[in-house]
Design an enzyme around this catalytic site. Sequence first.
Site, PDB file in Angstrom:
ATOM      1  N   SER A   1       0.817  -1.208   0.000  1.00  0.00           N
ATOM      2  CA  SER A   1       0.000   0.000   0.000  1.00  0.00           C
ATOM      3  C   SER A   1       0.855   1.263   0.000  1.00  0.00           C
ATOM      4  O   SER A   1       1.711   1.424  -0.866  1.00  0.00           O
ATOM      5  CB  SER A   1      -0.929  -0.044   1.210  1.00  0.00           C
ATOM      6  OG  SER A   1      -1.814   1.031   1.194  1.00  0.00           O
TER       7      SER A   1
ATOM      8  N   ASP B   1      -8.685  -3.443  -6.232  1.00  0.00           N
ATOM      9  CA  ASP B   1      -8.616  -4.343  -5.084  1.00  0.00           C
ATOM     10  C   ASP B   1      -9.360  -3.773  -3.892  1.00  0.00           C
ATOM     11  O   ASP B   1      -9.021  -4.042  -2.763  1.00  0.00           O
ATOM     12  CB  ASP B   1      -7.152  -4.632  -4.729  1.00  0.00           C
ATOM     13  CG  ASP B   1      -6.448  -3.433  -4.138  1.00  0.00           C
ATOM     14  OD1 ASP B   1      -7.053  -2.352  -4.100  1.00  0.00           O
ATOM     15  OD2 ASP B   1      -5.300  -3.577  -3.722  1.00  0.00           O
TER      16      ASP B   1
ATOM     17  N   HIS C   1      -7.539  -5.442  -0.688  1.00  0.00           N
ATOM     18  CA  HIS C   1      -6.311  -4.679  -0.444  1.00  0.00           C
ATOM     19  C   HIS C   1      -5.459  -5.248   0.691  1.00  0.00           C
ATOM     20  O   HIS C   1      -4.239  -5.383   0.542  1.00  0.00           O
ATOM     21  CB  HIS C   1      -6.681  -3.233  -0.149  1.00  0.00           C
ATOM     22  CG  HIS C   1      -5.520  -2.303  -0.176  1.00  0.00           C
ATOM     23  ND1 HIS C   1      -4.730  -2.147  -1.284  1.00  0.00           N
ATOM     24  CD2 HIS C   1      -5.011  -1.492   0.768  1.00  0.00           C
ATOM     25  CE1 HIS C   1      -3.786  -1.263  -1.013  1.00  0.00           C
ATOM     26  NE2 HIS C   1      -3.933  -0.855   0.212  1.00  0.00           N
TER      27      HIS C   1
END
Lengths: 688, 671
Positions: free
Chosen positions: A265, A590, A643
């Site tokens: 991320s 995602d 995610h």
Amino acid sequence: MASILRFRKLCYVEPVKCSSLGFQSYVTPKVGKKDDGIVPKVKTVVVEKKREQQKKKKKKRQPKEWRCIDYCCWMIGYMCTTWWLLLFLYHCLPATWPGFQVPESPGTRLKREGLTALHPVVLVPGIVTGGLELWEGRPCSEGLFRKRLWAGSFSEIFKRPLCWLEHLSLNNETGLDPPGIRVRAVPGLVSADYFAPGYFVWAVLIENLAKVGYEGKNLHMAAYDWRLSFQNTEIRDQALSRLKSNIELMYLTNGYKKVVVVPHSMGVIYFLHFLKWVESPPPTGGGGGSGWCAKHIKAIMNIGPAFLGVPKAVSNIFSSEAKDIAFIRSFAPGLLDSEILGLQTLEHIMRVSRTWDSIVSLLPKGGETIWGNLDWSAEEGHGFSFAKKGQASMSGNNLNNSNQRSLQLKDPVKYGRIISFGKVASQLPSSQLSTFDSKEFPRTNTSTNFNSSCGEVWTEYDEMSRERIRKIAENKAYTARTLFDLLRSVAPKMMQRAEAHFSHGISENLDDPKYEHYRYWSNPLETRLPDAPDMEIYCLYGVGIPTERAYVYKSSPSEKCKNIPFRIDSSAEGDEGSCLKSGVYFVDGDESVPVLSAGFMCAKGWRGRTRFNPSGMETHIREYRHKPPASLLEGRGMESGAHVDIMGNVALIEDILRVAAGATGAEIGGDKIYSDILRMSERINIRL
Amino acid sequence: MSFPRRRKAPKTQNSELHEIDGENEDDDDDKKRNPKTNLRKDKRWSCVDSCCWLIGCICSIWWFLLFLYNAMPASFPQYVTEAITGPLPDPPGVKLLKEGLKVKHPVVFVPGIVTGGLELWEGHQCAEGLFRKRLWGGSFGELYKRPLCWVEHISLDNETGLDPSGIRLRSVSGLVAADYFAPGYFVWAVLIANLARIGYEEKTMYMAAYDWRLSFQNTEVRDQTLSRIKSNIELMVATNGGKKVVVIPHSMGVLYFLHFMKWVEAPAPMGGGGGGLDWCAKHIKAVMNIGAPFLGVPKAVAGLFSIEAKDIAIARAFAPGVLDKDVFGLQTFQHMMRMTRTWDSTMSMIPKGGDTIWGGLDWSPEGDFNCSAKKLKNNDTQTADQSGKGSLGSTKRVNYGRILSFGKDVADIHSFEIKRVDFRGAVKGNNLINTTKCDAWTEYHEMGIEGVKAVADYKVYTAGSILDLLHYVAPKLMARGDAHFSHGIADNLDDPKYEHHKYWSNPLETKLPNAPDMEIYTMYGVGVPTERAYVYKLTPAAECYIPFQIDASAEGGSENPCLKGGVFSVDGDETVPVLSAGFMCAKGWRGTTRFNPSGIRTYIREYDHAPPANFLEGRGTQSGAHVDIMGNFALIEDVIRVAAGATGEDLGGDQVYSDIYKWSEKINLQL
């Protein structure tokens, strides 16, 4: 947790108890009446009876004292005993329950194949997932020294919410610690292995790495304070120096094996920043010299990379309303809802999160070239066709978001309009749109501070006049470029602070000396990759989940102070087959990062020898198609593409393990693509 | 009130019904059924329900109290304490912050033996689900749940002293490794909290956690721990504007850091860190040794010989009931012995310097120590009963040099009266018959009756002969340990053999680094009776048991108050005798000596033990005990002042309560 459960049980046992009492009292009077009827008849045995009664009284003294409270106690005792018994049985259960086969973990399988630890591994956590602990605080935080304020059980939110918010905020002027408060990142693997008890982030990956022989000496978690801007983590905590020193140490102590870096991320752009920092000369850089990356890094395996930002960050800054910038909202949606307690939770959240510079790093980068303008976007058309494919593979449980059955659409969705006011504005052709240059926003009228009666100013919206709010809403649609003017207007302090640390454009000429400034280092469109031809860059991300891409807003003027004047218009629903649902346009991704942001750099920007990648290092795209967990027992699923849940995806773990054990991108199969990322990238017109 | 009355009614009616039966048959049926069910209910209430009721009651009260406890403001306990004992002094951190002290030098902690946490990275089947859970430190929950599995995982390989196959147990890293040993039992936490008050945080504090079971060099071989410490110190110096670090080792960490200082300057081919000859001078401002066992501790001998040291820090004190062999019939001692004998690090704590330091048969430096006088001063519960007895009788010299003696009389009489039979040549008997019966195998079973007898016949062991004894009874451990540790005194420090790493942790066989600006502190508690010599006896049942035991019946009485429960004690901090902790700084390194060629300044800071005044104080703020001293306010203040830039002179130089100078004088060592 257990105690809460028990307490809840207790609460709902109560009525049962009472009803049983009610039953008793309903029965007994009847008997009593009959008793009264009988007694006078029998006079001869009165004495005996009395004696017997006395005896009975003695005997029955105990039952006599059974009262409401006793029944309560009895009930509780009963529940507890049963609970303990079940708990005991549960503990006695054999670990491998017959019939429920635990699938073999990738680590075990690969170990049998003969894989062993080779390259040291560095994990770089993303935003929100890292733990923060208190080192110095105000009196209200007494007793919390070195306790986690962020992540872990979050018990302090419930106990002292205002104190908690105060300690998590940063200084609104400097973006650093407020005076008297020091909150620091938890160091080591524990900082982000579990976000909350039972909610894994890195734990599954760590466990699998350990199976093939990894341990503390060749596995490092580069924890940093994710609230700060990247350069500030170095200025305040020397986090970048620390990371550099640790990589060098691991390289040295593991027989000169280069490291494999696994960022997730926001960690992805943090590590991009690190790559530039480490090779830059000392005052602002790490002074590692131009060969540092080539010497120390074998591969960067970006998971769910937010290279070009996420639209979610926009709505978060604008109105604190992103569905979730990871978990904040999904973690405690009920609690954060402002209407319930009248606590204006959203406003509090906005105030706190606007002091976090790091969020600005997630704003969409590359402007209209990448994210599309009023009439055009790279994803138009593709969002649908893909979502359909996704539907076929998903067992239909995730598809409440958008109904994707219709095949044709008259007008392609205008994803370029990241924020539009009103559903109509999001669909009109631009010629009919009443829009003016957003730079014209009057910025001078702060003097019209009519709401001084509100006392303490919480959000910057309080300082804005109605006039400006109306004006903002009049300017129907905002694209990735005009967006920044909008944000500068509504959150001037944050943007002013953060724009010294981040940049969101596309560079014309990378040789311009201005690009040596650190604010450009985390933007892949304004930096070059280091000169390391042997290094590999992977983009690993999930696809097949509708992901927020653009928003329909409405203004919600209210007389109340401390109110956020803009809301996502959740009544804006698209018709049959549209990507619009509850005011949000979705594309493939995602759940947090759209495919375009995650994949573009690897698919086009860095592919081959481009100006962003002068040494021509290899890039590989590995997509993982989302499959929701088949049953409840699977928890968050072994094949998820979401995610964070993707960190438990067995295919992804296997790829990482293989690379860590020495494989190259070609050996694990090169690109693996399910989405339309290549075609979308084609349509983006950028000079390479 | 109405309810019980109603319940009573049907029963009286029931008795009536039997007397006037036949009067109304139809009604009777109905009525009978009703009372009957009621009656049955009452019977059930009596037993199971009462239990449930009780449990329910307890649970509710518990929850209620828990709720109250959680709702209680955090400052409440402090308020109560203050109400009882008067206002508490400010913690040193707060006090010094008011004085204006601020964070300056980065700080490195080096934890000692036993106190560091160990976590599992790979284990056998039985350790399922314990991945990255603490096996050592923390709650010790697994010790109770699956003791044998636990012992198996904590043990090392008896041949190599490294991991057994298929098991990887590693030290926890970071400050959490040793801040608390068990929940509520602080080790470094108080010091950390006070340092944080003046501005320290993670970037300026570093816990040099290492696997304390391994020999020092093996921590580098297996985990590269020494390299890691070196790299972290360099990083901290670099990121804190070139300010040198202050190192604070505790207990065995002191020896570990001695080893580190030699290692870091030794060239890489010799197994060193290749830091160059001025690394220490460039990176270290001061080494503040807390409870330093420079010359070893006698406890380690008893620990290795029969696992009976009162506690090799806390392990035994922590769970004495569980470890007691009589409780479960599990031969806990044997398991413990087998386990601890695979830990090379215990070897580092065996008394060093032989008879020269620790005394011979008839002589010892502490011989004139008057236990009773000392004990009058402190009213520790542990020693209070002795003080009355001992104060009057004239005490005679104690032969502390005899670290082990078999029988109390042997410990007292003059040396020429003792008949000794040398055990060194004795053949170990070969009775392997019984070994299969014993679950826990110890090396004593290989020795046989003859071996055991030979050991007992030697009667008296001094620090010199102890090593031979241990070689005899624990051949494998000593064979391994000899490659990593040495316990002698160097005649000529320039001999090239002293470049081997086995000498690095022995202060009598190494030179201090060439760093004239560095300072060495030794900080330890005094005023607590500390084990120094033991009276042993043979145990009769020698089959599966350890054949030797401390003779707990040997009491000195008024004649010799230092002997109690088979243990001779001297002044110290409960674990380390004053001699071991103070000698090097009082004499061995003072001034420019051959052990300290660059003349590094040394300071002795003693802290007189004062037990906690009341129960609320917990483990006390003036304690001098080996681990509790980490919460001693005076010590913390000294540490903080040095970390904030003060020198030894600023602190006030030496602060001595014990007879350490006098005793050091008596030791005849070439300097």
